[in-house]
Motif scaffolding. Structure first.
Motif, mmCIF file in Angstrom:
data_model
loop_
_atom_site.group_PDB
_atom_site.id
_atom_site.type_symbol
_atom_site.label_atom_id
_atom_site.label_comp_id
_atom_site.label_asym_id
_atom_site.label_seq_id
_atom_site.Cartn_x
_atom_site.Cartn_y
_atom_site.Cartn_z
ATOM 1 N N GLU A 229 0.781 -1.123 -0.172
ATOM 2 C CA GLU A 229 0.010 -0.098 -0.127
ATOM 3 C C GLU A 229 0.887 1.348 0.049
ATOM 4 O O GLU A 229 2.017 1.175 0.843
ATOM 5 C CB GLU A 229 -1.009 0.050 1.053
ATOM 6 C CG GLU A 229 -1.805 1.183 1.296
ATOM 7 C CD GLU A 229 -2.652 1.016 2.274
ATOM 8 O OE1 GLU A 229 -3.572 1.973 2.591
ATOM 9 O OE2 GLU A 229 -2.892 -0.264 3.006
ATOM 10 N N GLY A 230 0.553 2.337 -0.908
ATOM 11 C CA GLY A 230 1.237 3.462 -1.063
ATOM 12 C C GLY A 230 0.224 4.568 -0.782
ATOM 13 O O GLY A 230 -0.930 4.640 -1.401
ATOM 14 N N ARG A 231 0.617 5.528 0.076
ATOM 15 C CA ARG A 231 -0.374 6.658 0.097
ATOM 16 C C ARG A 231 0.414 7.938 -0.033
ATOM 17 O O ARG A 231 1.546 8.104 0.226
ATOM 18 C CB ARG A 231 -0.557 6.712 1.691
ATOM 19 C CG ARG A 231 -1.278 5.396 2.280
ATOM 20 C CD ARG A 231 -1.936 5.573 3.766
ATOM 21 N NE ARG A 231 -2.194 4.179 3.883
ATOM 22 C CZ ARG A 231 -2.774 3.953 5.217
ATOM 23 N NH1 ARG A 231 -3.074 5.043 6.046
ATOM 24 N NH2 ARG A 231 -3.287 2.599 5.592
ATOM 25 N N LEU A 232 -0.291 8.963 -0.363
ATOM 26 C CA LEU A 232 0.472 10.508 -0.828
ATOM 27 C C LEU A 232 -0.556 11.387 -0.114
ATOM 28 O O LEU A 232 -1.563 11.551 -0.450
ATOM 29 C CB LEU A 232 0.805 10.610 -2.180
ATOM 30 C CG LEU A 232 1.117 11.987 -2.545
ATOM 31 C CD1 LEU A 232 2.572 12.268 -1.897
ATOM 32 C CD2 LEU A 232 0.952 12.224 -4.270
ATOM 33 N N TYR A 233 -0.132 12.313 0.529
ATOM 34 C CA TYR A 233 -0.692 13.623 1.150
ATOM 35 C C TYR A 233 -0.127 14.758 0.626
ATOM 36 O O TYR A 233 1.050 14.979 0.952
ATOM 37 C CB TYR A 233 -0.708 13.571 2.776
ATOM 38 C CG TYR A 233 -1.438 12.232 3.124
ATOM 39 C CD1 TYR A 233 -2.822 12.206 3.316
ATOM 40 C CD2 TYR A 233 -0.639 11.107 3.565
ATOM 41 C CE1 TYR A 233 -3.363 11.055 4.172
ATOM 42 C CE2 TYR A 233 -1.348 10.183 4.170
ATOM 43 C CZ TYR A 233 -2.700 10.095 4.539
ATOM 44 O OH TYR A 233 -3.014 9.081 4.796
ATOM 45 N N GLU A 234 -0.695 15.619 0.097
ATOM 46 C CA GLU A 234 -0.133 16.823 -0.584
ATOM 47 C C GLU A 234 -0.711 18.177 -0.437
ATOM 48 O O GLU A 234 -1.738 17.921 -1.239
ATOM 49 C CB GLU A 234 0.597 16.629 -1.909
ATOM 50 C CG GLU A 234 1.441 17.514 -2.514
ATOM 51 C CD GLU A 234 2.684 17.422 -2.228
ATOM 52 O OE1 GLU A 234 3.440 18.541 -2.174
ATOM 53 O OE2 GLU A 234 3.318 16.450 -1.732
ATOM 54 N N ARG B 57 -5.082 13.927 -1.520
ATOM 55 C CA ARG B 57 -4.882 12.635 -0.727
ATOM 56 C C ARG B 57 -5.119 11.399 -1.661
ATOM 57 O O ARG B 57 -5.839 11.501 -2.457
ATOM 58 C CB ARG B 57 -5.701 12.396 0.478
ATOM 59 C CG ARG B 57 -5.643 13.526 1.559
ATOM 60 C CD ARG B 57 -6.831 13.755 2.413
ATOM 61 N NE ARG B 57 -7.263 12.307 3.025
ATOM 62 C CZ ARG B 57 -7.130 11.982 4.269
ATOM 63 N NH1 ARG B 57 -6.597 12.981 5.014
ATOM 64 N NH2 ARG B 57 -7.528 11.030 4.783
ATOM 65 N N SER B 58 -4.004 10.355 -1.830
ATOM 66 C CA SER B 58 -4.250 9.484 -2.615
ATOM 67 C C SER B 58 -3.764 8.033 -1.890
ATOM 68 O O SER B 58 -2.745 8.163 -1.152
ATOM 69 C CB SER B 58 -3.469 9.549 -3.918
ATOM 70 O OG SER B 58 -2.086 9.580 -3.644
ATOM 71 N N ARG B 59 -4.446 7.023 -2.322
ATOM 72 C CA ARG B 59 -4.034 5.703 -1.845
ATOM 73 C C ARG B 59 -4.020 4.515 -2.922
ATOM 74 O O ARG B 59 -4.862 4.672 -3.788
ATOM 75 C CB ARG B 59 -5.042 5.312 -0.721
ATOM 76 C CG ARG B 59 -4.951 3.930 -0.131
ATOM 77 C CD ARG B 59 -6.130 3.676 0.749
ATOM 78 N NE ARG B 59 -6.107 2.363 1.487
ATOM 79 C CZ ARG B 59 -6.965 1.949 1.915
ATOM 80 N NH1 ARG B 59 -8.338 2.642 1.928
ATOM 81 N NH2 ARG B 59 -6.844 0.914 2.786
ATOM 82 N N ILE C 193 -8.510 8.702 -4.574
ATOM 83 C CA ILE C 193 -8.147 10.087 -4.597
ATOM 84 C C ILE C 193 -9.157 10.956 -4.124
ATOM 85 O O ILE C 193 -10.352 10.550 -4.108
ATOM 86 C CB ILE C 193 -7.909 10.216 -6.275
ATOM 87 C CG1 ILE C 193 -7.119 9.513 -6.861
ATOM 88 C CG2 ILE C 193 -7.632 11.697 -6.263
ATOM 89 C CD1 ILE C 193 -6.717 9.329 -8.374
#
Length: 174
Positions: free
Chosen positions: A13-18, A27-29, A95
């Motif tokens: 699992e990867g997550r991005l908060y920007e 936010r994405s996962r 997203i």
């Protein structure tokens, strides 16, 4: 001996908060899961297999609406019913764009898009298809935790799937 079940479950699992502009947050996962039989496996119980739909993944669908389905006969009534049998491979992309509505009260609004599917045994690129949904919601960062109120709409739902969903949940999604 602790039990007679034997399988391997792998998750990545990867997550991005920007922050994207002022108080707007992207936010994405991205998530992949697979469960595999081992040499000594007697099979994988349905309770361990993957299904999606509901407030934690595919928010435009009912609970367990996404996944491989089969017609099964009820042993008591002999009625055939379509049933989600669960799958061994899951893929999910989520997203969101989030922004404060009332900052002092901890209230935020969110727009979201989800795409994913559950495959019976493994990811088959010849039969690759993503179920999709979109929606909006409100989140209150309350003293007891994050309260999530979300409205999801499936994109091109299959026959028998509801047209929209309202979900209430407690806790952060990702």
């Amino acid at each position: 001996m602790y039990g007679d079940q034997d399988w391997i479950k792998a998750t990545t699992e990867g997550r991005l908060y920007e922050p994207i502009y002022k108080d707007f947050v992207f936010r994405s996962r991205l998530k992949f899961e697979q469960i595999m039989k081992t040499k000594n496996s007697k099979g994988i119980p349905r309770t361990e297999k993957f299904q999606m739909g509901g407030s934690r993944n595919m928010r435009g669908y009912n609970f367990e609406d996404v996944g491989p389905r089969e017609m099964l006969k009820d042993k008591e009534t002999d009625i055939l019913t379509e049933f989600n049998i669960g799958g061994q491979f899951l893929t999910l992309v989520q997203i969101e764009i989030e922004h404060p509505l009332v900052k002092e009260a901890g209230l935020k609004w969110v727009l979201f898009y989800d795409a994913g599917n559950v495959y019976k045994e493994e990811l088959d690129f010849d039969k690759f298809a993503l179920r999709q949904d979109y929606g909006f919601g409100f989140r209150w960062f309350s003293p007891i935790g994050v309260l999530r109120f979300e409205f999801g709409y499936p994109i091109d739902p299959e026959e028998g799937q509801e047209g929209q969903q309202f979900h209430f949940d407690i806790g952060q999604l990702f």
